[in-house]
Design an enzyme around this catalytic site. Structure first.
Site, mmCIF file in Angstrom:
data_model
loop_
_atom_site.group_PDB
_atom_site.id
_atom_site.type_symbol
_atom_site.label_atom_id
_atom_site.label_comp_id
_atom_site.label_asym_id
_atom_site.label_seq_id
_atom_site.Cartn_x
_atom_site.Cartn_y
_atom_site.Cartn_z
ATOM 1 N N HIS A 1 0.838 -1.217 0.000
ATOM 2 C CA HIS A 1 0.000 0.000 0.000
ATOM 3 C C HIS A 1 0.865 1.256 0.000
ATOM 4 O O HIS A 1 0.685 2.157 -0.831
ATOM 5 C CB HIS A 1 -0.887 -0.041 1.249
ATOM 6 N N GLU A 2 1.831 1.312 0.922
ATOM 7 C CA GLU A 2 2.651 2.527 1.032
ATOM 8 C C GLU A 2 3.532 2.716 -0.215
ATOM 9 O O GLU A 2 3.741 3.850 -0.674
ATOM 10 C CB GLU A 2 3.527 2.461 2.287
ATOM 11 N N HIS B 1 1.677 4.527 -2.699
ATOM 12 C CA HIS B 1 1.696 5.992 -2.505
ATOM 13 C C HIS B 1 2.970 6.600 -3.059
ATOM 14 O O HIS B 1 2.932 7.603 -3.784
ATOM 15 C CB HIS B 1 1.623 6.307 -1.001
ATOM 16 N N HIS C 1 -5.295 7.388 -2.102
ATOM 17 C CA HIS C 1 -6.252 6.457 -1.512
ATOM 18 C C HIS C 1 -7.467 6.329 -2.424
ATOM 19 O O HIS C 1 -7.793 7.238 -3.170
ATOM 20 C CB HIS C 1 -6.704 6.972 -0.150
#
Lengths: 124, 425
Positions: B139-140, B143, B149
């Site tokens: 997930h990170e 980013h 998101h």
């Protein structure tokens, strides 16, 4: 050592001092909405969770609340009800919900740019 | 605070729809380096475990984008593209303080760093309790690469942690989102083929299935046609999945499959190997005790080497071998090249649109059971050969004509390389 008794440390107990303060009241909810970008007020990543982010007030708070509720498939009442509090207390990523994470304050110098880069990298 | 405000993007953006809010690619390099910062290891998992999980997390993004990720333990920290670290409360000089266990478990800075709250209970791959470090890392990294998101169910980029079974993958929409930033994976193949599996069901009836394989250099992918993507976790090294054939740079694969015959051959240089589907390994020797590999000139008289590619045409029971601009049609029953061959490729497989033809040196000639068609691959484009079905629909089409070229990546999706250092994960 932090306390655990099973081999895979699945029962690892966080040290009591370092448990996040649950979001339980309107003030904390205001900070949450501002921190994660749900309020119209420019959200500044605070230097600490207790930080000094400007919290939305009045109708803007209700609007921010409704936006958050809608995104989380909750009834968009604009009021701080328990399902909304539960959603705010779930484990989550710290990047704001409504925009890209900011550039690193610790950023590294730009890497050499390969010719086909569409745009020059900004220097920190 | 003034300094921070200078760094942070302006407020605004569309709160309603967090999915497509002006995202753009964050890096313009193909290979990015990363490092788990030495003084910021987690106290919960061994360092090797942490590094392995991060290597896998980066690989998962590499499997769906043209990006490569390489762990760099030696370069000066300032030159490493992505740095990861664990901390509690105030950490790593970061202006954003972690809140202890619960709520915020990690955050990422675009173009830079990823921090994990070590007060959280991060768990390794095999665990289904706590917070999966792999999921949070994927997930990170999303980013850092530029993805915001989203509340789309099933996306890895949802802001809240969704406990589910430990096995998770980047779904179709996440792949498209990151490919909107970095493009899709391109590249030529050494060979592509469908591998036939014959199975008996509980009634003793023989069932035939097939899988599609793409070979490139020393690695390969299984392509799941029904899911329009490669198998999760591919590419793999050829030598781990195929035994006894050369570990890289295969020229061609041919499956002679007709009544009473089921022979599978790999070709490389001036030699060929026969593969035993049952034992999943190359034959050591033939029925007469003569060893493999054999010379192509012996097993397929009249056929040159090294080949560009070859495929088996089941209706005519011919193998078409390709070398440069020539085609050799080999009759498997008479074990010889047809007298009228070799011929020019342009003659045997004429272009439907003038000049829209590979002309020479194709990478692979691939008969797809999924599409009931033959495809010629060259670089990152393909030409589809007119099939019987095409000719039934339009009798004016030339026999074995080639439709204008198209991009391979628009028909076979996410056939992506990974960095060599993670190939055997």
């Amino acid at each position: 050592e932090r306390l655990f008794h099973s081999r895979d440390r699945s029962d690892l107990e966080p040290s009591p001092l370092s448990r996040a303060k649950p979001i339980a009241d309107l003030h904390a909810a205001q900070r949450f909405l501002s921190r994660y970008g749900w309020s119209e007020v420019p959200s500044v990543w605070g230097t600490s969770p207790q930080g000094s982010a400007e919290a939305p007030v009045g109708s803007t708070l209700a609007q921010a609340m409704r936006r958050f509720q809608r995104a989380n498939s909750l009834p968009a009442s604009g009021k701080l009800d328990s399902p909304t509090l539960a959603a705010m207390n779930r484990p989550r990523c710290g990047v704001p919900d409504t925009r890209l994470p900011p550039q690193s304050a610790l950023s590294t110098p730009p890497a050499p740019i390969i010719p086909y880069s569409p745009r020059p990298r900004s220097r920190p | 605070k003034r300094f921070l405000q200078m760094l942070l993007p302006k407020a605004g953006g569309q709160h309603e729809d967090a999915t497509d809010t002006g995202t753009s690619r964050a890096f313009s390099k193909k290979t990015l380096t990363w490092r788990l910062v030495g003084e910021a290891y987690s106290s919960q998992l061994s360092v090797d475990e942490q590094r392995y999980i991060f290597r896998l997390a980066f690989r998962m993004w590499s499997e769906v984008t043209p990006l490569d990720f390489r762990e760099d333990l030696t370069a000066p920290g300032a030159t490493v593209d992505i740095k990861l670290g664990f901390g509690r409360g105030r950490h790593l000089g970061c202006p954003r303080v972690f809140d202890g266990s619960g709520q915020e478990f990690a955050h990422a800075w675009r173009l830079g760093d990823i921090h994990f709250d070590d007060d959280e209970h991060f768990t390794p791959l095999s665990s289904d309790t706590g917070i999966s470090l792999l999921k949070v890392a994927v997930h990170e990294i999303g980013h850092v690469l530029g993805l915001p998101h989203t509340y789309r169910v099933g996306s890895i980029m949802q802001p809240n942690y969704i406990p589910q079974d430990p096995v998770f993958e980047l779904d179709w929409s996440d792949r498209k989102a990151i490919q909107r930033l970095y493009g899709s994976c391109e590249g030529s193949f050494d060979t592509a083929f469908d591998w036939i599996h014959k199975e008996k069901n509980q009634y003793g009836e023989v069932r035939v299935r097939f899988n599609t394989y793409f070979f490139r250099n020393s690695w390969y992918w299984l392509y799941e046609n029904r899911n329009n993507r490669t198998r999760y976790g591919d590419p793999l090294q050829i030598l781990t999945g195929w035994h006894g054939i050369p570990p890289q740079n295969i020229d061609a694969f041919v499956h002679v499959w007709s009544r009473g015959r089921d022979e599978r051959y790999f070709f490389k240089g001036n030699q060929y190997w026969r593969y035993d589907s049952e034992k999943d390994q190359a034959y050591m020797e033939d029925e007469q005790g003569r060893g493999y590999p054999k010379l192509i000139s012996e097993g397929f008289p009249g056929v040159p080497s090294s080949l560009d590619t070859a495929f088996y045409e089941r209706r005519q029971q011919l193998i078409y071998f390709f070398k440069e601009s020539l085609v050799f049609a080999f009759d498997v029953n008479r074990n010889q090249v047809l007298n009228s061959y070799p011929k020019k490729m342009t003659q045997v497989f004429p272009a439907i649109m003038p000049q829209n033809h590979p002309f020479r040196n194709i990478d692979s000639a691939y008969y797809s059971y999924a599409h009931n068609s033959i495809f010629f691959f060259k670089g990152n484009v393909y030409w589809k050969v007119v099939s019987d079905k095409d000719r039934r629909q339009s009798s004016r089409l030339p026999f074995n004509g080639l439709f204008p070229k198209k991009s391979i990546s628009e028909k076979w999706f996410d056939v992506c390389d990974v960095h060599m250092s993670t190939l055997n994960m």
